[in-house]
Design a protein around this motif. Structure first.
Motif, PDB file in Angstrom:
ATOM      1  N   ALA A 186       4.728  -5.388  -8.515  1.00 51.16           N
ATOM      2  CA  ALA A 186       3.755  -5.008  -7.487  1.00 51.16           C
ATOM      3  C   ALA A 186       3.342  -3.546  -7.632  1.00 51.16           C
ATOM      4  CB  ALA A 186       4.343  -5.255  -6.097  1.00 51.16           C
ATOM      5  N   ARG A 187       2.060  -3.319  -7.522  1.00 49.34           N
ATOM      6  CA  ARG A 187       1.523  -1.963  -7.588  1.00 49.34           C
ATOM      7  C   ARG A 187       0.941  -1.582  -6.234  1.00 49.34           C
ATOM      8  NH1 ARG A 187      -1.826  -1.987 -13.363  1.00 49.34           N
ATOM      9  NH2 ARG A 187      -0.019  -2.477 -14.719  1.00 49.34           N
ATOM     10  N   GLY A 188       1.072  -0.313  -5.895  1.00 52.48           N
ATOM     11  CA  GLY A 188       0.576   0.149  -4.614  1.00 52.48           C
ATOM     12  C   GLY A 188      -0.943   0.123  -4.540  1.00 52.48           C
ATOM     13  N   SER A 189      -1.476  -0.272  -3.392  1.00 54.78           N
ATOM     14  CA  SER A 189      -2.926  -0.274  -3.176  1.00 54.78           C
ATOM     15  C   SER A 189      -3.322   0.960  -2.365  1.00 54.78           C
ATOM     16  CB  SER A 189      -3.357  -1.546  -2.439  1.00 54.78           C
ATOM     17  OG  SER A 189      -2.728  -1.631  -1.170  1.00 54.78           O
ATOM     18  N   VAL A 190      -4.601   1.280  -2.382  1.00 51.47           N
ATOM     19  CA  VAL A 190      -5.088   2.486  -1.704  1.00 51.47           C
ATOM     20  C   VAL A 190      -5.144   2.274  -0.194  1.00 51.47           C
ATOM     21  CG1 VAL A 190      -7.008   4.099  -1.509  1.00 51.47           C
ATOM     22  CG2 VAL A 190      -6.412   3.129  -3.743  1.00 51.47           C
ATOM     23  N   TYR A 191      -5.608   1.096   0.232  1.00 55.12           N
ATOM     24  CA  TYR A 191      -5.785   0.821   1.658  1.00 55.12           C
ATOM     25  C   TYR A 191      -4.869  -0.318   2.110  1.00 55.12           C
ATOM     26  CZ  TYR A 191      -9.962   3.677   1.012  1.00 55.12           C
ATOM     27  OH  TYR A 191     -10.824   4.705   0.709  1.00 55.12           O
ATOM     28  N   THR A 192      -4.824  -0.525   3.433  1.00 55.44           N
ATOM     29  CA  THR A 192      -3.916  -1.518   4.021  1.00 55.44           C
ATOM     30  C   THR A 192      -4.673  -2.386   5.016  1.00 55.44           C
ATOM     31  OG1 THR A 192      -2.256   0.242   3.969  1.00 55.44           O
ATOM     32  CG2 THR A 192      -1.641  -1.819   5.058  1.00 55.44           C
ATOM     33  N   ASP A 193      -5.059  -3.571   4.614  1.00 54.46           N
ATOM     34  CA  ASP A 193      -5.831  -4.481   5.470  1.00 54.46           C
ATOM     35  C   ASP A 193      -4.897  -5.512   6.125  1.00 54.46           C
ATOM     36  OD1 ASP A 193      -7.760  -6.056   6.685  1.00 54.46           O
ATOM     37  OD2 ASP A 193      -8.357  -7.048   4.819  1.00 54.46           O
ATOM     38  N   SER A 251       0.820  -1.210   0.000  1.00 53.50           N
ATOM     39  CA  SER A 251       0.000   0.000   0.000  1.00 53.50           C
ATOM     40  C   SER A 251       0.858   1.267   0.000  1.00 53.50           C
ATOM     41  CB  SER A 251      -0.916   0.022   1.225  1.00 53.50           C
ATOM     42  OG  SER A 251      -0.145   0.115   2.410  1.00 53.50           O
ATOM     43  N   GLY A 252       0.330   2.316  -0.614  1.00 63.54           N
ATOM     44  CA  GLY A 252       0.953   3.633  -0.559  1.00 63.54           C
ATOM     45  C   GLY A 252       2.429   3.633  -0.904  1.00 63.54           C
ATOM     46  N   THR A 253       3.183   4.454  -0.165  1.00 64.59           N
ATOM     47  CA  THR A 253       4.617   4.582  -0.419  1.00 64.59           C
ATOM     48  C   THR A 253       5.398   3.354   0.019  1.00 64.59           C
ATOM     49  OG1 THR A 253       4.924   5.680   1.733  1.00 64.59           O
ATOM     50  CG2 THR A 253       4.546   7.090  -0.192  1.00 64.59           C
ATOM     51  N   TYR A 254       4.799   2.487   0.850  1.00 65.68           N
ATOM     52  CA  TYR A 254       5.539   1.307   1.301  1.00 65.68           C
ATOM     53  C   TYR A 254       5.787   0.339   0.146  1.00 65.68           C
ATOM     54  CZ  TYR A 254       7.368  -2.106   4.578  1.00 65.68           C
ATOM     55  OH  TYR A 254       8.211  -2.958   5.245  1.00 65.68           O
ATOM     56  N   ALA A 255       5.043   0.485  -0.923  1.00 63.37           N
ATOM     57  CA  ALA A 255       5.266  -0.361  -2.098  1.00 63.37           C
ATOM     58  C   ALA A 255       6.698  -0.211  -2.611  1.00 63.37           C
ATOM     59  CB  ALA A 255       4.268  -0.008  -3.198  1.00 63.37           C
ATOM     60  N   GLU A 256       7.328   0.926  -2.298  1.00 57.65           N
ATOM     61  CA  GLU A 256       8.713   1.147  -2.713  1.00 57.65           C
ATOM     62  C   GLU A 256       9.682   0.226  -1.969  1.00 57.65           C
ATOM     63  OE1 GLU A 256       9.395   5.244  -1.974  1.00 57.65           O
ATOM     64  OE2 GLU A 256       7.824   5.949  -3.353  1.00 57.65           O
TER      65      GLU A 256
END
Length: 215
Positions: free
Chosen positions: A107-114, A34-39
């Motif tokens: 991998a692509r960043g997602s909007v939310y983090t479940d 999710s978000g910037t953590y995808a980096e």
């Protein structure tokens, strides 16, 4: 004397017939996308490589993504229980590494983090393996953000499972107020231990991966 020998033989036979899974280790790794953590996802490959080199025949490993909703087997990127035959186990590990490598590169960043949904799915997987040692690794900044429709505000069951948060990077808001970072980890520790987890641990230096599989 004969009776004693007979009894000892039965004990030895029972020990020999014990379920070997009780001595195995199962690891379920959640990778935040999710978000910037995808980096950070590329670093997950280092952890997977370590696990593949450390886990033994009979052990199990699964890697799954954490995204907007993570309570799904479809989010499992790769999974395997390693064969007792070295050649077969090596083939399994090569395929596993290839599958995770393909994921980290696309991998692509997602909007939310479940994260909660991933924990529930991970616990189900680990319990099904019947392994004596069970570990969930969470490769994430541990900032959970749920969409309005996702329901996760209920008790979860992590009995006898060790939970290890890995590479918990600091957010920009954490740099402004470190209490946010410390409080986030404390909240997760309270929730995980309240769910019956055997242990909660945070490992931020991925060079210390040897601590992952210690009892």
């Amino acid at each position: 004397m004969k009776r004693r020998t007979f009894v000892l033989s039965l004990v030895a036979l029972a020990a020999g017939c014990a379920d070997p899974r009780a001595h195995s280790h199962a690891v379920y790794m959640l990778v935040d996308t999710s978000g910037t953590y995808a980096e950070e996802v590329g670093k997950a490959q280092l952890i997977v490589n370590y696990l593949l080199g450390t886990l033994q025949p009979g052990d199990s490993l699964a890697v799954a993504r954490v995204k907007s909703r993570s309570f799904s087997e479809k989010d499992i990127i790769a999974k395997a229980t390693f064969d007792n035959r070295p050649s077969q186990a090596n083939a399994q590990k090569r395929l596993f590494a290839e599958q995770v490598g393909a994921f980290t590169q696309t991998a692509r960043g997602s909007v939310y983090t479940d994260i909660t949904g991933g924990l529930i799915q991970g616990a189900m997987f680990l319990n099904e393996t019947g392994a004596g040692k069970k570990t969930i690794l969470i490769f994430s900044d541990m900032q959970e953000e749920l969409d309005k429709a996702a329901v996760r505000s209920f008790p979860i069951d992590l009995k006898d499972i060790r939970v290890v948060a890995v590479n918990v990077v600091k957010l920009k808001t954490d740099n402004v107020d470190p209490r946010r970072y410390l409080g986030r980890l404390q909240d997760w520790q309270k929730r995980v231990e309240g769910a019956g987890a055997r242990e909660w641990r945070v490992i931020n230096d991925i060079e210390h991966l040897d601590a992952l599989l210690k009892s």
